[in-house]
Design a protein around this motif. Structure first.
Motif, PDB file in Angstrom:
ATOM      1  N   ILE A 158       0.867  -1.171   0.000  1.00 48.69           N
ATOM      2  CA  ILE A 158       0.000   0.000   0.000  1.00 48.69           C
ATOM      3  C   ILE A 158       0.906   1.224   0.000  1.00 48.69           C
ATOM      4  O   ILE A 158       1.745   1.374   0.893  1.00 48.69           O
ATOM      5  N   THR A 159       0.726   2.076  -1.017  1.00 44.92           N
ATOM      6  CA  THR A 159       1.583   3.240  -1.167  1.00 44.92           C
ATOM      7  C   THR A 159       0.728   4.450  -1.540  1.00 44.92           C
ATOM      8  O   THR A 159      -0.186   4.337  -2.359  1.00 44.92           O
ATOM      9  N   LEU A 160       1.046   5.598  -0.936  1.00 46.28           N
ATOM     10  CA  LEU A 160       0.416   6.856  -1.306  1.00 46.28           C
ATOM     11  C   LEU A 160       1.319   7.562  -2.310  1.00 46.28           C
ATOM     12  O   LEU A 160       2.551   7.508  -2.190  1.00 46.28           O
ATOM     13  N   PHE A 161       0.711   8.216  -3.280  1.00 48.20           N
ATOM     14  CA  PHE A 161       1.462   8.929  -4.305  1.00 48.20           C
ATOM     15  C   PHE A 161       0.879  10.317  -4.516  1.00 48.20           C
ATOM     16  O   PHE A 161      -0.335  10.515  -4.404  1.00 48.20           O
ATOM     17  N   SER A 162       1.733  11.270  -4.874  1.00 48.24           N
ATOM     18  CA  SER A 162       1.297  12.547  -5.431  1.00 48.24           C
ATOM     19  C   SER A 162       2.059  12.735  -6.736  1.00 48.24           C
ATOM     20  O   SER A 162       3.250  12.423  -6.830  1.00 48.24           O
ATOM     21  N   PHE A 163       1.357  13.212  -7.748  1.00 50.52           N
ATOM     22  CA  PHE A 163       1.936  13.468  -9.065  1.00 50.52           C
ATOM     23  C   PHE A 163       1.774  14.940  -9.377  1.00 50.52           C
ATOM     24  O   PHE A 163       0.664  15.475  -9.304  1.00 50.52           O
ATOM     25  N   ASP A 164       2.837  15.595  -9.779  1.00 49.80           N
ATOM     26  CA  ASP A 164       2.724  16.957 -10.251  1.00 49.80           C
ATOM     27  C   ASP A 164       2.166  16.921 -11.677  1.00 49.80           C
ATOM     28  O   ASP A 164       2.253  15.890 -12.375  1.00 49.80           O
ATOM     29  N   LYS A 165       1.622  18.025 -12.114  1.00 52.13           N
ATOM     30  CA  LYS A 165       1.060  18.150 -13.455  1.00 52.13           C
ATOM     31  C   LYS A 165       2.095  17.721 -14.490  1.00 52.13           C
ATOM     32  O   LYS A 165       3.261  18.127 -14.415  1.00 52.13           O
ATOM     33  N   GLY A 166       1.668  16.861 -15.417  1.00 46.37           N
ATOM     34  CA  GLY A 166       2.543  16.427 -16.499  1.00 46.37           C
ATOM     35  C   GLY A 166       3.385  15.210 -16.193  1.00 46.37           C
ATOM     36  O   GLY A 166       4.017  14.651 -17.089  1.00 46.37           O
ATOM     37  N   GLU A 167       3.409  14.777 -14.942  1.00 48.76           N
ATOM     38  CA  GLU A 167       4.192  13.581 -14.598  1.00 48.76           C
ATOM     39  C   GLU A 167       3.424  12.332 -15.020  1.00 48.76           C
ATOM     40  O   GLU A 167       2.196  12.342 -15.136  1.00 48.76           O
ATOM     41  N   GLU A 168       4.145  11.248 -15.237  1.00 46.87           N
ATOM     42  CA  GLU A 168       3.501  10.005 -15.649  1.00 46.87           C
ATOM     43  C   GLU A 168       4.332   8.809 -15.246  1.00 46.87           C
ATOM     44  O   GLU A 168       5.516   8.939 -14.908  1.00 46.87           O
ATOM     45  N   ILE A 169       3.692   7.654 -15.276  1.00 41.29           N
ATOM     46  CA  ILE A 169       4.382   6.374 -15.132  1.00 41.29           C
ATOM     47  C   ILE A 169       4.109   5.629 -16.426  1.00 41.29           C
ATOM     48  O   ILE A 169       2.949   5.362 -16.772  1.00 41.29           O
ATOM     49  N   SER A 170       5.172   5.332 -17.167  1.00 39.21           N
ATOM     50  CA  SER A 170       5.006   4.685 -18.462  1.00 39.21           C
ATOM     51  C   SER A 170       4.511   3.255 -18.284  1.00 39.21           C
ATOM     52  O   SER A 170       4.498   2.709 -17.178  1.00 39.21           O
ATOM     53  N   SER A 171       4.137   2.655 -19.378  1.00 37.78           N
ATOM     54  CA  SER A 171       3.532   1.325 -19.361  1.00 37.78           C
ATOM     55  C   SER A 171       4.428   0.305 -18.656  1.00 37.78           C
ATOM     56  O   SER A 171       5.617   0.196 -18.954  1.00 37.78           O
ATOM     57  N   HIS A 172       3.829  -0.409 -17.720  1.00 44.79           N
ATOM     58  CA  HIS A 172       4.504  -1.451 -16.951  1.00 44.79           C
ATOM     59  C   HIS A 172       3.434  -2.405 -16.437  1.00 44.79           C
ATOM     60  O   HIS A 172       2.247  -2.132 -16.580  1.00 44.79           O
ATOM     61  N   SER A 173       3.843  -3.512 -15.833  1.00 45.37           N
ATOM     62  CA  SER A 173       2.867  -4.418 -15.230  1.00 45.37           C
ATOM     63  C   SER A 173       3.293  -4.733 -13.806  1.00 45.37           C
ATOM     64  O   SER A 173       4.441  -4.513 -13.426  1.00 45.37           O
ATOM     65  N   ALA A 174       2.337  -5.227 -13.025  1.00 45.37           N
ATOM     66  CA  ALA A 174       2.601  -5.570 -11.624  1.00 45.37           C
ATOM     67  C   ALA A 174       2.263  -7.053 -11.426  1.00 45.37           C
ATOM     68  O   ALA A 174       1.386  -7.591 -12.109  1.00 45.37           O
ATOM     69  N   PRO A 175       2.932  -7.710 -10.488  1.00 42.52           N
ATOM     70  CA  PRO A 175       2.711  -9.145 -10.272  1.00 42.52           C
ATOM     71  C   PRO A 175       1.421  -9.463  -9.512  1.00 42.52           C
ATOM     72  O   PRO A 175       1.102 -10.622  -9.302  1.00 42.52           O
TER      73      PRO A 175
END
Length: 113
Positions: free
Chosen positions: A41-58
């Motif tokens: 369990i993780t909390l995230f904040s993203f600034d405008k324009g940020e991204e996480i490119s395509s990936h997969s999780a187990p």
């Protein structure tokens, strides 16, 4: 008071989920709350324009948006806009990507079997 699995968070206190991780200019900020073999369990904040490119999780991954909105693409499906107060589930081992058109915050829960 200490817990067995949760970290970086106060126990026995009502907390505002969207206040527990702050924005940083030009960055994605994360705060891990639980990290075990089967649950993250993780909390995230993203600034405008940020991204996480395509990936997969187990494991299956649930994204709960606590502030703002995010564009999420899962596999070959059309992008989905997930808004504040809503969530989406991304199946294990299926590529997905996240894009912040504006600032947003989320909680990510990954469950593995």
């Amino acid at each position: 008071m200490n817990g067995k699995f949760f970290k970086n968070i106060e126990f026995a206190k009502a907390l505002a989920l969207k206040e527990d991780v702050k924005y940083a200019q030009g960055q994605v900020v994360s705060k891990t709350l639980v990290q075990t073999e089967n649950v993250n369990i993780t909390l995230f904040s993203f600034d405008k324009g940020e991204e996480i490119s395509s990936h997969s999780a187990p494991g299956d991954a649930l994204v709960y948006v606590s502030e703002g909105e995010v564009i999420i693409t899962i596999g070959d499906n059309s992008p989905v806009i997930v808004t504040e107060g809503n969530f989406i589930v991304m199946p294990a081992n299926i590529p997905h990507a996240l894009e912040a058109k504006d600032k947003f915050k989320m909680m990510l829960i990954v469950v593995k079997g």
